[in-house]
Design a protein around this motif. Structure first.
Motif, mmCIF file in Angstrom:
data_model
loop_
_atom_site.group_PDB
_atom_site.id
_atom_site.type_symbol
_atom_site.label_atom_id
_atom_site.label_comp_id
_atom_site.label_asym_id
_atom_site.label_seq_id
_atom_site.Cartn_x
_atom_site.Cartn_y
_atom_site.Cartn_z
ATOM 1 N N PRO A 14 0.834 -1.216 0.000
ATOM 2 C CA PRO A 14 0.000 0.000 0.000
ATOM 3 C C PRO A 14 0.864 1.259 0.000
ATOM 4 O O PRO A 14 1.879 1.312 0.690
ATOM 5 C CB PRO A 14 -0.794 -0.129 1.304
ATOM 6 C CG PRO A 14 -0.882 -1.603 1.535
ATOM 7 C CD PRO A 14 0.435 -2.157 1.052
ATOM 8 N N GLY A 15 0.447 2.225 -0.803
ATOM 9 C CA GLY A 15 1.219 3.454 -0.959
ATOM 10 C C GLY A 15 2.203 3.417 -2.096
ATOM 11 O O GLY A 15 2.785 4.454 -2.451
ATOM 12 N N GLY A 16 2.406 2.239 -2.673
ATOM 13 C CA GLY A 16 3.349 2.090 -3.768
ATOM 14 C C GLY A 16 2.778 2.537 -5.108
ATOM 15 O O GLY A 16 1.637 2.999 -5.196
ATOM 16 N N SER A 17 3.595 2.366 -6.146
ATOM 17 C CA SER A 17 3.218 2.806 -7.486
ATOM 18 C C SER A 17 3.487 1.709 -8.508
ATOM 19 O O SER A 17 4.382 0.880 -8.329
ATOM 20 C CB SER A 17 4.005 4.056 -7.887
ATOM 21 O OG SER A 17 3.732 5.137 -7.039
ATOM 22 N N LEU A 18 2.716 1.732 -9.554
ATOM 23 C CA LEU A 18 2.924 0.875 -10.726
ATOM 24 C C LEU A 18 2.542 1.665 -11.958
ATOM 25 O O LEU A 18 1.694 2.560 -11.898
ATOM 26 C CB LEU A 18 2.057 -0.382 -10.660
ATOM 27 C CG LEU A 18 2.471 -1.510 -9.718
ATOM 28 C CD1 LEU A 18 1.372 -2.570 -9.680
ATOM 29 C CD2 LEU A 18 3.789 -2.127 -10.131
ATOM 30 N N ARG A 19 3.144 1.303 -13.089
ATOM 31 C CA ARG A 19 2.733 1.880 -14.355
ATOM 32 C C ARG A 19 2.369 0.768 -15.318
ATOM 33 O O ARG A 19 3.208 -0.066 -15.652
ATOM 34 C CB ARG A 19 3.823 2.761 -14.967
ATOM 35 C CG ARG A 19 3.327 3.513 -16.202
ATOM 36 C CD ARG A 19 4.351 4.450 -16.789
ATOM 37 N NE ARG A 19 5.329 3.771 -17.617
ATOM 38 C CZ ARG A 19 6.011 4.363 -18.608
ATOM 39 N NH1 ARG A 19 5.798 5.645 -18.867
ATOM 40 N NH2 ARG A 19 6.906 3.692 -19.286
ATOM 41 N N LEU A 20 1.128 0.773 -15.731
ATOM 42 C CA LEU A 20 0.655 -0.200 -16.713
ATOM 43 C C LEU A 20 0.831 0.360 -18.117
ATOM 44 O O LEU A 20 0.677 1.566 -18.340
ATOM 45 C CB LEU A 20 -0.814 -0.531 -16.481
ATOM 46 C CG LEU A 20 -1.204 -1.011 -15.080
ATOM 47 C CD1 LEU A 20 -2.703 -1.379 -15.057
ATOM 48 C CD2 LEU A 20 -0.354 -2.157 -14.623
ATOM 49 N N SER A 21 1.130 -0.531 -19.054
ATOM 50 C CA SER A 21 1.257 -0.158 -20.451
ATOM 51 C C SER A 21 0.347 -1.049 -21.290
ATOM 52 O O SER A 21 0.116 -2.209 -20.947
ATOM 53 C CB SER A 21 2.693 -0.326 -20.933
ATOM 54 O OG SER A 21 3.594 0.466 -20.194
ATOM 55 N N CYS A 22 -0.117 -0.499 -22.385
ATOM 56 C CA CYS A 22 -0.939 -1.270 -23.324
ATOM 57 C C CYS A 22 -0.521 -0.872 -24.734
ATOM 58 O O CYS A 22 -0.675 0.285 -25.126
ATOM 59 C CB CYS A 22 -2.415 -1.001 -23.110
ATOM 60 S SG CYS A 22 -3.492 -1.748 -24.353
ATOM 61 N N VAL A 23 0.009 -1.841 -25.471
ATOM 62 C CA VAL A 23 0.436 -1.602 -26.841
ATOM 63 C C VAL A 23 -0.631 -2.093 -27.798
ATOM 64 O O VAL A 23 -1.102 -3.237 -27.685
ATOM 65 C CB VAL A 23 1.771 -2.307 -27.144
ATOM 66 C CG1 VAL A 23 2.202 -2.036 -28.571
ATOM 67 C CG2 VAL A 23 2.847 -1.845 -26.170
#
Length: 123
Positions: A14-23
């Motif tokens: 909790p409090g963390g980050s992620l970056r999703l990508s979609c090609v």
């Protein structure tokens, strides 16, 4: 036909980050409205964020406003979902969707869907 491939999911605290990508591939990506949906176990699929073909119109579901940011890079046929301040309730399978109609995308009846990427937020 349009093919969508998501990546970037994972497990965070909790409090963390992620970056999703979609090609996107197989069509003129620049004409497509695109967005992110999610579905948690036992719950209905919900729209998270969407962006129109020009990248100037964006909408977010209320629980993620101020924490998630959707963007697109037309040169890379890619959209992104930057997720900050993640909470356990953000845990879900996240799906990328695309459609030539922003309205259809908004209603969750998009013509094209990716296979999904799992996001788990847990301590």
């Amino acid at each position: 036909q349009v093919q969508l491939v998501e990546s970037g999911g994972g497990s965070v605290q909790p409090g963390g980050s992620l970056r999703l990508s979609c090609v996107a591939s197989g069509s003129d990506y620049r004409l497509l409205a695109m967005g992110w949906f999610r579905q948690a176990p036992g719950k209905e699929r919900e729209g998270v964020a969407r962006i129109n073909s020009a990248g100037v119109m964006k909408h977010y579901t209320e629980p993620v406003k101020g924490r998630f940011t959707i963007s697109r890079d037309n040169a890379k046929n890619t959209i992104y979902l930057q997720m900050n301040s993640l909470k356990p309730e953000d845990t879900a399978m996240y799906y990328c969707a695309a459609d030539s109609s922003y309205s259809r995308l908004s209603s969750g009846t998009s013509a094209y869907w990716g296979q999904g990427t799992q996001v788990t937020v847990s301590s």
